[in-house]
Each structure stands twice: as structure tokens, then as C-alpha cells.
Design a protein around this motif. Sequence first.
Motif, PDB file in Angstrom:
ATOM      1  N   GLY A  35       8.351   8.570   3.043  1.00  0.00           N
ATOM      2  CA  GLY A  35       7.904   7.220   2.712  1.00  0.00           C
ATOM      3  C   GLY A  35       6.834   6.726   3.662  1.00  0.00           C
ATOM      4  N   LEU A  36       6.993   7.038   4.957  1.00  0.00           N
ATOM      5  CA  LEU A  36       5.991   6.653   5.950  1.00  0.00           C
ATOM      6  C   LEU A  36       4.667   7.338   5.672  1.00  0.00           C
ATOM      7  CD1 LEU A  36       5.157   5.301   8.624  1.00  0.00           C
ATOM      8  CD2 LEU A  36       6.125   7.282   9.819  1.00  0.00           C
ATOM      9  N   TYR A  38       3.590   8.425   2.873  1.00  0.00           N
ATOM     10  CA  TYR A  38       2.985   7.878   1.663  1.00  0.00           C
ATOM     11  C   TYR A  38       2.229   6.588   1.980  1.00  0.00           C
ATOM     12  CZ  TYR A  38       2.478   7.549  -3.369  1.00  0.00           C
ATOM     13  OH  TYR A  38       1.949   7.529  -4.632  1.00  0.00           O
ATOM     14  N   GLY A  39       2.758   5.832   2.921  1.00  0.00           N
ATOM     15  CA  GLY A  39       2.056   4.623   3.340  1.00  0.00           C
ATOM     16  C   GLY A  39       0.714   4.942   3.970  1.00  0.00           C
ATOM     17  N   SER A  42      -1.868   6.088   1.370  1.00  0.00           N
ATOM     18  CA  SER A  42      -2.465   4.948   0.667  1.00  0.00           C
ATOM     19  C   SER A  42      -3.540   4.278   1.518  1.00  0.00           C
ATOM     20  CB  SER A  42      -1.375   3.933   0.302  1.00  0.00           C
ATOM     21  OG  SER A  42      -0.358   4.531  -0.467  1.00  0.00           O
ATOM     22  N   SER A 286       3.868  14.031   2.477  1.00  0.00           N
ATOM     23  CA  SER A 286       4.810  13.107   1.858  1.00  0.00           C
ATOM     24  C   SER A 286       5.601  13.786   0.744  1.00  0.00           C
ATOM     25  CB  SER A 286       4.065  11.890   1.300  1.00  0.00           C
ATOM     26  OG  SER A 286       4.947  11.008   0.631  1.00  0.00           O
ATOM     27  N   TRP A 290       9.520  14.798   0.761  1.00  0.00           N
ATOM     28  CA  TRP A 290      10.342  14.236  -0.319  1.00  0.00           C
ATOM     29  C   TRP A 290      11.173  15.326  -0.978  1.00  0.00           C
ATOM     30  CZ3 TRP A 290       8.577  13.154  -5.896  1.00  0.00           C
ATOM     31  CH2 TRP A 290       9.580  12.469  -6.601  1.00  0.00           C
ATOM     32  N   ASN A 306      12.737   7.766   0.093  1.00  0.00           N
ATOM     33  CA  ASN A 306      11.299   7.829  -0.167  1.00  0.00           C
ATOM     34  C   ASN A 306      10.776   6.489  -0.660  1.00  0.00           C
ATOM     35  OD1 ASN A 306       9.166   8.444  -2.654  1.00  0.00           O
ATOM     36  ND2 ASN A 306       8.720   9.583  -0.789  1.00  0.00           N
ATOM     37  N   TYR A 309       8.564   3.461   0.928  1.00  0.00           N
ATOM     38  CA  TYR A 309       7.108   3.266   0.996  1.00  0.00           C
ATOM     39  C   TYR A 309       6.704   1.909   0.428  1.00  0.00           C
ATOM     40  CZ  TYR A 309       6.206   4.315  -4.003  1.00  0.00           C
ATOM     41  OH  TYR A 309       6.165   4.283  -5.379  1.00  0.00           O
ATOM     42  N   TRP A 312       6.441   0.592   3.822  1.00  0.00           N
ATOM     43  CA  TRP A 312       5.472   1.296   4.665  1.00  0.00           C
ATOM     44  C   TRP A 312       4.048   1.220   4.104  1.00  0.00           C
ATOM     45  CZ3 TRP A 312       6.844   1.794   9.286  1.00  0.00           C
ATOM     46  CH2 TRP A 312       8.136   2.180   9.661  1.00  0.00           C
ATOM     47  N   GLY A 313       3.906   1.144   2.774  1.00  0.00           N
ATOM     48  CA  GLY A 313       2.574   1.077   2.191  1.00  0.00           C
ATOM     49  C   GLY A 313       1.791  -0.146   2.649  1.00  0.00           C
ATOM     50  N   CYS A 316       1.244   0.035   6.546  1.00  0.00           N
ATOM     51  CA  CYS A 316       0.218   0.984   6.990  1.00  0.00           C
ATOM     52  C   CYS A 316      -1.177   0.503   6.604  1.00  0.00           C
ATOM     53  CB  CYS A 316       0.484   2.370   6.399  1.00  0.00           C
ATOM     54  SG  CYS A 316       1.958   3.192   7.061  1.00  0.00           S
TER      55      CYS A 316
END
Length: 375
Positions: A35-36, A38-39, A42, A286, A290, A306, A309, A312-313, A316
Amino acid sequence: MSEMSGVANSSAIAAKKKLSSNFLKKGISIALFSGLMYGFYSAFMTLGMKKGVWADWYGDNNTGLSVLVITYLLGALGSAVNDTCSAVWAIAYATIKGKIGDFFRCIRTTPGGVMILAALIGGPISSTAYVVGLQMAGSIVIPITALCPAIGAILGRILFKQELNKRMMAGIVICVASSFLIGSTSLSGDAPEGMFLGLCIAFIAALGWGFEGCVAGYGTSMIDSEIGITIRQATSGLSNLIILVPIFGMIFGDGVGFSINLVTQAFTSGSAMIWFALSGLCAFVSYMCWYNGNSMCGAALGMACNGTYSFWGPFCCWIVLGVFAGMDGWALPPIVWIAAVLMIFGILVIAMNPLDLFKKKNKDHDKEVDNYETT
């Protein structure tokens, strides 16, 4: 003799339980890390689409590009560049691990075909919708796309007759309520133009990823997760690049030659490609974490981890774009942060009964007390 054997068996059982507990905790940690990453994916991708030639395309000097080209074709192109970079990282990783041969063999199998189908849904459709939504509404769309676990649970019930009990339905309601809280910010007078449409397009990404999760679950149950990731990323990158971008070029531009020209400019813009290389790496890590996390702690709990995010999205994006790059407009209102945390809880409720965490903790405590009293 029997007493010694009983003690040995008890010690073996305790050691096995401790090993299983550590394995589960490691799986949760890996899924949370996805999840981090994925942030950061993005954030870096959005930063790349504000550098080099992208700054000209999205700026005042857009070389005569139409609004439709800027909104949809460039969104598809940004997704294609990122997924292509991610595919390069995935293939390089598979080569280093000595699995590149397995990659080409698996493509011709039924599970490989399932993964290709999942990638076609999650790549050209969802990834492009996600990028378009990001460009139109900013990081506020990220918690909306985190509805995919809830959508996946509903589609799993419809398509594969999977369990959808009252607890899971309650989690879905929490997620939907959270998305409405986030979407309500687009109705205020301070909302930028196109935010509501961006949120709607982001929901398309959530729908596609929810469906992808259902389909990919079948494929990854029969092939190596690392091979599955490589198939997914390679298919997504190529399909975006050679199918969706040319189609959008014909619809919104002046034909395939027009889209090829944009693709060439995008891949030769060095100042932007640095950030796309980073976003592609983060996207690959990511997805890899996952898949690995799901295999260690279960798909339901892994999907819930997950889904963090959704927090985290925006975080970040605020760090990378707002703090590091000094760009305005990336700070989020408090209601978005509250809704993001609420959505994380809703995803957790879908995956498991949160009370089980406390029950397990109490059982472990009781066992420790019993062992202490015994000694």
C-alpha cells in the motif's frame, strides 16, 4: 518416558504456532508495504506528468492540443509509459531470478491466459481511468479507487458464488459512505473544475480493479506469483502502448501517426522519464508485495492491508508533490483524511472480523498466564 514425550510434543506444537504467527505477521507487513509503494507510485507518476514535455502539454503552451487529447489521450499515454517502465522492471527481475523461461511458458497456459485477461481489464481500462482521474481531481481520487476490495467482494459473490455475509456487507456500506464523504468535497464552491467527473472516472478504475482481483485470484492460485506479476505488468504496458493510445489517437487526435509522435516525445523526455522510472519501480514492487502478502496472510486480509493506499496515496502525493516539489494544491481537507481512515476500517471489516484480533490477543495472554502458573 511418556511425560518427556508429551513435553516434547507440546514444545513442538508451541514452536509451530510461533512460526505460523511470525509467518502471518510477515505477510501482513509485506501487504501493508504494498500500500505504501502504491502511494509513491501515484506520486512519482503524477510528478513525471508535470515535467519535461508533459509540462508543455498540460501548460498554457500545449502546442494546440485539444481538451479531449489533453484529458484522455495524455492520461492513457501516462499510464502506458508507467506500465511499460514497470514491465521492464518486472522482466529484469524475472531474468535475474532465472524465471524468464517460465514467463514465456506460462503465457501459453490457461492460468497465463487468465492473468492476461486480468491485465487487460486492470491495465488499459482501470490504469488509464486512474491516471485521468488523478489529472482531473488530484490525489482525492485515490480513496475512491480503494473501493475495489468492496467491489471485488460483490463481484465475487455474483460471479463465483463466494461468501458475502452481513459483516462483509457492513464493510461495503462503510466504504461507500467514505467515498461519498470524499466526493462531497467536489460539490463545494472551492472545488476545481472537472473534479466531480474525475471522481466518477476514478470509480471506473475501482470497478475494473475489483473485477481484476476476482479474475487474477484464479490465475495466481496455479502459477508462481512472481511470474503472474510479470505477465500482468508486461500485458498492461504493451496493451496500453500499442492498443489504447493508438485508438485514442484516432478518436481524439489526427490518427495513429499523431499518437506515435506523442509516444516518441514522451519516452525521449529525460526529465520526465526519471520519475516514470521510479513510478514504474514502485508499481512493480507494490504488485509484487501484494501478491506475496496475499499468499502469506490470505487474499482477504492481504487485500485489506493493500487497501491502506487510500491513506498512503494522498499522503505520499502531499509529501512528494506538495513538500518536495513545492507544488500548490496538494494539501487535503480534514474530511478526506477522516474518510480515508474510515475506508481502511471498512476494508478491514470486509476482510475479517476486527474482534478476532482482540480475541486472539486475549487467548495468547491466557496461555502465557497458564504457562507461568504451571512453571
